[in-house]
Design an enzyme around this catalytic site. Structure first.
Site, short mmCIF file in Angstrom:
data_model
loop_
_atom_site.label_atom_id
_atom_site.label_comp_id
_atom_site.label_asym_id
_atom_site.label_seq_id
_atom_site.Cartn_x
_atom_site.Cartn_y
_atom_site.Cartn_z
N GLY A 15 0.97 -1.02 -0.04
CA GLY A 15 0.07 0.20 0.06
C GLY A 15 0.68 1.25 0.06
O GLY A 15 0.33 2.37 0.53
N ASN A 17 1.48 3.00 -2.80
CA ASN A 17 0.88 3.68 -3.56
C ASN A 17 -0.54 4.49 -2.94
O ASN A 17 -0.63 5.56 -3.18
CB ASN A 17 0.69 3.20 -4.91
CG ASN A 17 1.94 2.98 -5.78
OD1 ASN A 17 2.55 4.20 -6.19
ND2 ASN A 17 2.54 1.80 -5.44
N HIS A 102 -5.87 -8.87 -8.76
CA HIS A 102 -6.95 -9.82 -9.12
C HIS A 102 -7.61 -8.88 -10.32
O HIS A 102 -7.67 -7.96 -10.53
CB HIS A 102 -8.17 -9.53 -8.07
CG HIS A 102 -9.44 -9.88 -8.37
ND1 HIS A 102 -9.62 -11.49 -8.31
CD2 HIS A 102 -10.62 -9.50 -9.08
CE1 HIS A 102 -11.14 -11.50 -8.75
NE2 HIS A 102 -11.37 -10.25 -9.25
N LEU A 104 -9.95 -7.83 -13.04
CA LEU A 104 -11.51 -7.66 -12.97
C LEU A 104 -12.23 -8.19 -14.38
O LEU A 104 -11.59 -7.82 -15.34
CB LEU A 104 -11.42 -6.17 -12.62
CG LEU A 104 -10.90 -5.77 -11.48
CD1 LEU A 104 -10.74 -4.27 -11.42
CD2 LEU A 104 -11.82 -6.09 -10.23
N ASN A 118 -5.50 1.78 -13.53
CA ASN A 118 -4.37 0.87 -12.76
C ASN A 118 -2.91 1.43 -12.99
O ASN A 118 -2.70 2.12 -13.88
CB ASN A 118 -4.52 -0.52 -13.87
CG ASN A 118 -3.57 -1.44 -13.42
OD1 ASN A 118 -3.66 -1.51 -11.91
ND2 ASN A 118 -2.90 -2.22 -13.93
N HIS A 120 0.96 0.18 -13.16
CA HIS A 120 1.79 -0.90 -13.46
C HIS A 120 3.22 -0.77 -13.55
O HIS A 120 3.78 0.15 -14.13
CB HIS A 120 1.37 -1.69 -14.66
CG HIS A 120 1.86 -3.07 -14.91
ND1 HIS A 120 1.70 -4.11 -14.17
CD2 HIS A 120 2.72 -3.42 -16.10
CE1 HIS A 120 2.56 -5.07 -14.70
NE2 HIS A 120 3.11 -4.67 -15.78
N ASP A 161 -2.82 -5.34 -17.48
CA ASP A 161 -2.09 -4.31 -17.51
C ASP A 161 -2.00 -3.68 -18.76
O ASP A 161 -0.84 -3.45 -19.51
CB ASP A 161 -0.75 -4.75 -16.77
CG ASP A 161 -0.92 -5.44 -15.61
OD1 ASP A 161 -1.30 -4.55 -14.82
OD2 ASP A 161 -0.15 -6.44 -15.22
N GLU A 190 6.68 5.64 -9.32
CA GLU A 190 5.16 5.14 -9.28
C GLU A 190 4.52 6.35 -8.47
O GLU A 190 3.52 6.65 -8.77
CB GLU A 190 5.12 3.70 -8.62
CG GLU A 190 5.33 2.70 -9.70
CD GLU A 190 5.01 1.36 -8.98
OE1 GLU A 190 4.59 0.45 -9.62
OE2 GLU A 190 5.22 1.14 -7.75
C1 GAR Z 1 3.28 -1.34 -7.47
O1 GAR Z 1 4.62 -1.79 -7.92
C2 GAR Z 1 2.19 -1.78 -8.53
O2 GAR Z 1 2.83 -1.36 -9.83
C3 GAR Z 1 2.18 -3.26 -8.85
O3 GAR Z 1 1.83 -3.50 -7.28
C4 GAR Z 1 2.96 -2.81 -6.61
C5 GAR Z 1 2.06 -2.39 -5.19
O4 GAR Z 1 2.90 -1.65 -4.39
N1 GAR Z 1 1.14 -3.70 -9.47
C6 GAR Z 1 1.23 -4.69 -10.42
O5 GAR Z 1 2.14 -5.29 -10.73
C7 GAR Z 1 -0.28 -4.72 -11.31
N2 GAR Z 1 -0.04 -5.72 -12.10
P1 GAR Z 1 2.40 -1.09 -3.19
O6 GAR Z 1 1.27 -1.91 -2.64
O7 GAR Z 1 3.39 -0.61 -2.34
O8 GAR Z 1 1.35 0.10 -3.73
#
Ligand code: GAR
Length: 206
Positions: A15, A17, A102, A104, A118, A120, A161, A190
């Site tokens: 979490g 982000n 997950h 969707l 989203n 990625h 993605d 990010e």
């Molecule tokens: C992030 O790096 C995001 O880009 C990735 O999960 C991580 C979550 O980090 N998402 C994916 O890979 C989607 N396919 P966080 O929980 O610290 O925000």
């Protein structure tokens, strides 16, 4: 009419982000409010972050739906119907996938057309799925890949993605990098471009 944009955030993990978005809302960087957080794993840090920020949150587990129906496909469908209802009850302007692991289905996506966003950790068209950083790092070791990136995109359908890109940014892979230092720099990008992309989407709505 409420002018501040209402965000519902879906998160599966640490979490960081989600935290960047909560912080951007509280400093006024984003004219938005995180009105609810949904997780799909028990005990994840994302739920703690929501709790600490005073944001309502809940955990919806796919496993509980698997026990109620015959097939995995039925479980996914009934899960996505329940998820859509839970999200819709918080009247989001945007649904933010912040590390949401997950896939969707249209029963969810069709409830929020053009409003699911989203993040990625790869450039458009590269390394879809849950292991994008590992995959890019493996290509760096194998064939000297010298960059990867980050993208924020809309989610129109079940493509993994994939979808109209809001923002993307290249991240160089340095000779001095380790897997961990690369991941750290990817996260820094990010946290910045996710907020910038949400800001852009909010301004486009106005
Ligand atoms: C992030 O790096 C995001 O880009 C990735 O999960 C991580 C979550 O980090 N998402 C994916 O890979 C989607 N396919 P966080 O929980 O610290 O925000």
């Amino acid at each position: 009419m409420e002018l501040t944009t209402r965000l519902v955030v879906l998160a599966s993990g640490t979490g960081t982000n989600l935290q960047a978005i909560i912080d951007a809302c509280s400093t006024g960087r984003l004219d938005a409010r995180v009105v609810h957080v949904i997780t799909n794993r028990r005990g994840v840090r994302a739920a703690d972050r929501a709790e600490l920020a005073g944001v309502s949150h809940q955990c919806l587990l796919l496993d509980e739906f698997r026990q109620q129906v015959e097939t995995p496909a039925e479980a996914r469908r009934s899960y996505d119907v329940a998820l859509a209802a839970a999200v819709a009850s918080h009247r989001p302007d945007l649904v933010i996938l912040a590390g949401w692991m997950h896939l969707l289905s249209p029963v969810f996506l069709d409830v929020f057309p053009g409003r699911v966003v989203n993040l990625h950790p790869a450039l458009p068209g590269t390394y879809p799925g849950a292991h994008a950083i590992d995959d890019a790092w493996a290509d760096h070791l194998r064939q000297g890949l010298d960059h990867t990136g980050v993208m924020v995109h809309l989610v129109p359908d079940e493509g993994v993605d994939n979808g109209p890109v809001v923002l993307s940014e290249r991240v160089d892979i340095l000779d001095t990098d380790t897997r961990e230092s690369l991941e750290q720099r990817i996260h820094e990008v990010e946290h910045r471009i996710f907020v910038d992309a949400i800001d852009q989407l909010i301004r486009n709505r106005e």
